[in-house]
Scaffold this motif. Sequence first.
Motif, PDB file in Angstrom:
ATOM      1  N   ASN A  32       3.753  -1.016   3.648  1.00 54.60           N
ATOM      2  CA  ASN A  32       2.882   0.263   3.696  1.00 54.60           C
ATOM      3  C   ASN A  32       3.585   1.259   3.421  1.00 54.60           C
ATOM      4  N   GLN A  33       3.202   2.652   2.805  1.00 50.44           N
ATOM      5  CA  GLN A  33       3.773   3.878   3.067  1.00 50.44           C
ATOM      6  C   GLN A  33       3.595   4.206   4.669  1.00 50.44           C
ATOM      7  N   ARG A  34       4.568   4.716   5.052  1.00 45.83           N
ATOM      8  CA  ARG A  34       4.761   4.681   6.454  1.00 45.83           C
ATOM      9  C   ARG A  34       4.285   6.184   7.118  1.00 45.83           C
ATOM     10  N   GLU A  35       3.787   6.270   8.346  1.00 50.68           N
ATOM     11  CA  GLU A  35       3.619   7.541   8.940  1.00 50.68           C
ATOM     12  C   GLU A  35       2.370   8.111   8.743  1.00 50.68           C
ATOM     13  N   GLN A  43       0.911  -1.111   0.098  1.00 52.54           N
ATOM     14  CA  GLN A  43      -0.028  -0.107  -0.238  1.00 52.54           C
ATOM     15  C   GLN A  43       0.967   1.183   0.000  1.00 52.54           C
ATOM     16  N   GLY A  44       1.461   1.809  -0.937  1.00 54.31           N
ATOM     17  CA  GLY A  44       2.253   2.801  -1.374  1.00 54.31           C
ATOM     18  C   GLY A  44       1.690   4.299  -1.393  1.00 54.31           C
ATOM     19  N   THR A  45       2.497   5.250  -1.515  1.00 50.39           N
ATOM     20  CA  THR A  45       1.864   6.613  -1.648  1.00 50.39           C
ATOM     21  C   THR A  45       1.072   7.093  -2.582  1.00 50.39           C
ATOM     22  N   THR A  46       1.358   6.510  -3.956  1.00 52.98           N
ATOM     23  CA  THR A  46       0.878   6.572  -5.182  1.00 52.98           C
ATOM     24  C   THR A  46      -0.058   5.600  -5.756  1.00 52.98           C
TER      25      THR A  46
HETATM   26  O1  LIG Z   1       5.160   4.788  -0.476  1.00 60.44           O
HETATM   27  P1  LIG Z   1       6.487   5.257  -0.608  1.00 60.44           P
HETATM   28  O2  LIG Z   1       7.339   3.996  -1.465  1.00 60.44           O
HETATM   29  O3  LIG Z   1       6.501   6.571  -1.384  1.00 60.44           O
HETATM   30  O4  LIG Z   1       7.105   5.174   0.648  1.00 60.44           O
HETATM   31  C1  LIG Z   1       6.797   6.451   1.456  1.00 60.44           C
HETATM   32  C2  LIG Z   1       7.451   6.095   2.918  1.00 60.44           C
HETATM   33  O5  LIG Z   1       7.318   5.085   3.491  1.00 60.44           O
HETATM   34  C3  LIG Z   1       7.486   7.478   3.621  1.00 60.44           C
HETATM   35  O6  LIG Z   1       8.170   7.221   4.855  1.00 60.44           O
END
Ligand SMILES: O=P(O)(O)OC[C@H](O)CO
Length: 504
Positions: A80-83, A10-13
């Motif tokens: 996953n995207q963290r935070e 589950q990423g940012t984009t």
């Molecule tokens: O989803 P990404 O790959 O952009 O990663 C985002 C990071 O986990 C933010 O700390």
Amino acid sequence: MADYVAAIDQGTTSTRFMIFDHGGNEVGRHQLEHEQIMPKAGWVEHSPVEIWERTRSVIATAMNQHHLAASDLAALGITNQRETTLVWNRRTGRPYYNAIVWQDTRTDRIASALEREGKGEVIRAKAGLPPATYFAAGKVQWILENVDGVRADAERGDALFGTMDTWVLWNLTGGPRGGVHITDVTNASRTMLMDLRTLAWDDELLSFFSIPRAMLPEIKPSSEPAGYGLSPDVSPLAGVPISGILGDQQAATVGQVCFAEGEAKNTYGTGNFLLLNTGNRPVRSQHGLLTTVAYQFAGQDPVYALEGSIAVTGSAVQWLRDQLHIIGDAAASETLARRVEDSAGVYFVPAFSGLFAPYWRSDARGAIVGLARFHNDAHIARATLEAICYQSRDVVEAMAKDSGVDLAVLKVDGGVTANSLCMQTQADVLGVPVIRPQVAETTALGAAYAAGLAVGFWRDTDELRANWNQAHRWDPEWDEDRRESGYADWKRAVERTLDWVKVD
Ligand SMILES: O=P(O)(O)OC[C@H](O)CO
Ligand SMILES: Nc1ncnc2c1ncn2[C@@H]1O[C@H](COP(=O)(O)OP(=O)(O)O)[C@@H](O)[C@H]1O
């Protein structure tokens, strides 16, 4: 035993579902983007409901496309995207507010107040993090303070906090009908609320943000041999144990088999994240890096990492595409940049979310400097790719000072590594070779590895090491003069972006 292990990334984009065989080779995948909601400058949100729908959809589509059944999968991992933070109601499953994304800077006042009140040092010592908008705790505080009714519900235990791993797992395990409310040590280490040594939520840190303990998930290791059970009514994967959870950068560290102290990887996605394995001890950074948990396999001591997090790298390429409209897609950044020999003195510092490592300056904003009438879109594209590389050099230098480790090569992965010009420039700017493995999807692979190790699909980390194979290598070509003068000018450009917005 089943032949495959799968992972949800589950990423940012986007959200992807990937299936791997015992050799770590990709067997199938499906991927869907979700909306980036930007209500104001500096605010970035995601719809948790959309993300959960996309998660279900990518699982179902990938399984169908590849004619696979739950019985083909030995285990499932989540990364996953963290935070990125959300709060939802335990009884209805409805979020109180959109997820506030890691790049969002609305909590800059919360972060700067922590520093002013002398709490920054306690956070650094216990959580290994500098107070910054990046981490989850300030985002939870913002939701508690700005969304009606959340605090009362949180104190009663009805409002639950989670990062995306927690949200996806809670829904997969039944949601309002008995969903499991947990996170893993790697995700918890990104909140500013967990003590890195005890691996438990810390009352003093909770008090800094006035966060009720009742809303927090239980912290678990990154792999769980018994696994968590999927609810049959939400997923075609019922019966497959969810036995691995890791934040995406930690998962990429596992996927790149950085299991020994001193091994590192750099992932180039929306942002860049360089992680160096520091073994079983948390190393305190003196040079602007984060101390974080790399992974904790069941029954074993945690392994820690030093991390250099860069907020804007691949997303600067997206900005060329979506805001400046000088490229049609991300790959065209390479074609356009190759039209010129170099950036001809132009530097682009994409400090859209302030600057993360090693600067941690929320008062910085982006700048393009060195422009003359001569310059064109190709120079801007080239400067964008160079910025990705110079920002990585900033964190490599900090890493060397903190750890004494001078990287002999840089292992890379992530979407931007498809850009050969950018990777060549990275080797030139660093003066060390850059190498990319055959399986570029190391994030999903790492989550699959954690899940598969837990259930005995893979015997041990040595078996995983044997799966790693180099696909590409870029060797440095610049001479020392060009490398050092280019970097000195980059540092001058960074200076120009600082102290641009007033935070207090
Ligand atoms: O989803 P990404 O790959 O952009 O990663 C985002 C990071 O986990 C933010 O700390
Ligand atoms: N050929 C390319 N050149 C430069 N950037 C690229 C290229 N292909 C993809 N990207 C960038 O990579 C990012 C996507 O990489 P990915 O690893 O999927 O990121 P994330 O996990 O953060 O969603 C996007 O920001 C995109 O702009």
